[in-house]
Design an enzyme around this catalytic site. Structure first.
Site, PDB file in Angstrom:
ATOM      1  N   ASP A   1       0.744  -1.297  -0.133  1.00 49.50           N
ATOM      2  CA  ASP A   1      -0.085   0.131   0.063  1.00 49.50           C
ATOM      3  C   ASP A   1       0.927   1.295   0.615  1.00 49.50           C
ATOM      4  O   ASP A   1       0.309   2.068   0.443  1.00 49.50           O
ATOM      5  CB  ASP A   1      -1.418   0.222   1.058  1.00 49.50           C
ATOM      6  CG  ASP A   1      -0.511  -0.175   2.392  1.00 49.50           C
ATOM      7  OD1 ASP A   1       0.710  -0.282   2.739  1.00 49.50           O
ATOM      8  OD2 ASP A   1      -0.377  -0.339   3.947  1.00 49.50           O
TER       9      ASP A   1
ATOM     10  N   ASP B  83       7.320  -4.566  14.219  1.00 53.74           N
ATOM     11  CA  ASP B  83       8.005  -3.330  13.863  1.00 53.74           C
ATOM     12  C   ASP B  83       7.977  -2.904  15.344  1.00 53.74           C
ATOM     13  O   ASP B  83       9.520  -2.234  15.430  1.00 53.74           O
ATOM     14  CB  ASP B  83       6.895  -2.622  13.303  1.00 53.74           C
ATOM     15  CG  ASP B  83       5.133  -2.240  13.185  1.00 53.74           C
ATOM     16  OD1 ASP B  83       5.259  -3.757  14.015  1.00 53.74           O
ATOM     17  OD2 ASP B  83       4.624  -1.673  12.618  1.00 53.74           O
TER      18      ASP B  83
END
Length: 463
Positions: free
Chosen positions: A235, A313
């Protein structure tokens, strides 16, 4: 005394010579006088005592010695200060910054320095794959691949590998539609993931994403044996100079062991928080930004044995993984996320992410001097300099007569208050503010360069 501020370009060398000459002259004669006086007193001590038995003379000599010692220390400090200024000037010259010709205390040398364009030999050609992590969004994958292919300078040097999870046929069909322009790899493990006892069902997607990343990174580094990889999600749009950015910064990643990743993203990259005239400016950051980032195989081998089951992350941002290493990030982002839907359910999208500016002013980074990003130079021309800037309150920034200022915070509450006041992302991860370096977060506000700075002394993140 004016050397503490900006240094005039034309007169710097003459003033520097004069400074050294004066310091050397006074220092040498002070030492000579000190040694001679002590030697003379040692040899004639008895004669002086006979001439002045009330000890007044001795006291005068002692006071004189104290004055000479103090002056000697003062001169040494002046010499060290001048040497530091010389070093700063040399580093700024290398980075292409031209100091102001005005000695006014209201004139500051802009930082980060505007890198001087230079001619340089082409960087050694190295194949660095683009690894796209995809799942079940065919339209998003198509948009992302289109922008990558549009700006890719070489199919040989930048092969595109799409690792697809979710076994989603429509997405697979879109990827296959690009033919030999991309390589499709399918994540084979589609088994259900058992959550821990305290796991929440809505977090199931994060476990699948982490499992997918482990597979995809392992495939690129351990199966295909690449030495570097640029990671993107399905994205992301990329800027016209995306490939130039990573091509040049790869060499810096290889050279400086304090750098563990290069990111294309600025979490505070909204239009009102960046200087759009400085698209070539880069920073060191203790925060792991992600969203288009490059790593080396050595780092993957370090992380692979302990790769987390979820939230990979945030795990990367923990001190046990980061180990005081930094990422390089740009003033203006080289990626833009249009993912208002996905595993994160568009977290931060409406308030922050949709307003991040994608760079459209291409920079040929092969002609930019990026040496100032090495730690030894950056800490001198950035950290020390920022802490010497005029300090103002958050409400004084807009009307300040200074072009660059610092706003000091003392704790997490201060930081969150100031961040919200300026429109920054105010959260922290593992105590590290987004985009911070040694606690400093830099941005533009009302046409001024502003630095949120921690109170000194500062040694580690405690927010």
């Amino acid at each position: 005394a004016k050397w503490a501020g900006a240094v005039p370009t034309g007169g710097f060398n003459m003033r520097l010579v004069s400074a050294y000459t004066l310091c050397a002259f006074v220092t040498v004669w002070s030492v000579v006088l000190l040694l001679y006086a002590r030697y003379y007193i040692s040899d004639t001590k008895q004669e002086w005592i006979l001439e002045d038995s009330d000890k007044q003379f001795k006291e005068k000599v002692r006071l004189r010695f104290d004055e000479l010692d103090a002056r000697y220390l003062q001169l040494n400090e002046e010499v060290r200060r001048v040497e530091k200024l010389v070093k700063v000037r040399n580093v700024l010259d290398m980075a292409g910054t031209t100091p102001s010709v005005d000695d006014s205390p209201h004139k500051e040398t802009a930082f980060p320095p505007r890198p001087r364009l230079r001619s340089s030999p082409p960087h050694q050609e190295l194949v660095v794959p683009i690894l796209m992590v995809a799942c079940n969004r065919p339209a998003a994958v198509s948009r992302s691949l289109d922008t990558l292919l549009k700006y890719r300078p070489s199919a040989k040097l930048f092969p595109i590998i799409v690792s697809q999870d979710c076994a989603h046929s429509p997405t697979e069909d879109v990827i296959k539609g690009y033919g030999d322009k991309v390589t499709l790899v399918k994540q084979p493990d589609q088994s259900h993931i058992e959550l821990p006892a305290d796991g929440k069902p809505q977090f199931q997607g994060y476990y699948k994403v982490s499992r997918h990343y482990k597979f995809a990174l392992g495939h690129v580094f351990n199966v295909l044996k690449y030495s570097h990889a640029i990671i993107v999600e399905d994205d992301l749009d990329v800027s016209p100079d995306f490939f130039s950015y990573f091509s040049v910064l790869r060499a810096l990643l290889d050279k400086d062991p304090t750098i563990w990743c290069v990111s294309a993203w600025n979490d505070n990259g909204k239009a009102q928080l960046i200087d759009k005239t400085k698209s070539e400016l880069l920073y060191r950051s203790d925060f792991f930004p992600g969203l288009g980032w490059m790593l080396k195989r050595e780092l993957w081998e370090e992380l692979k044995p302990k790769w987390p089951r979820s939230f990979w992350d945030d795990w990367m941002r923990e001190p046990q993984q980061r180990k005081d290493r930094v990422c390089i990030r740009p003033e203006i982002s080289r990626t833009y996320t249009f993912g208002d839907a996905g595993v994160s359910m568009g977290q931060y999208w409406s308030e922050h992410l949709q307003y991040i500016v994608l760079n459209h002013n291409p920079v040929d980074f092969s002609k930019v001097n990026i040496s100032y990003l090495q730690q030894s130079e950056y800490d001198l021309v950035f950290v020390e300099r920022v802490h010497s800037l005029p300090s103002v309150s958050s409400y004084e920034v807009q009307n300040s007569q200074h072009g660059e200022v610092q706003v000091t915070y003392g704790n997490k509450e201060d930081f969150e208050t100031f961040s919200k006041h300026f429109g920054l992302m105010s959260d922290t991860k593992a105590g590290v503010p987004r985009m911070a370096y040694k606690g400093i977060v830099s941005f533009m506000f009302s046409g001024k360069r502003v630095h949120l700075t921690p109170k000194l002394p500062w040694s580690s993140y405690t927010l």
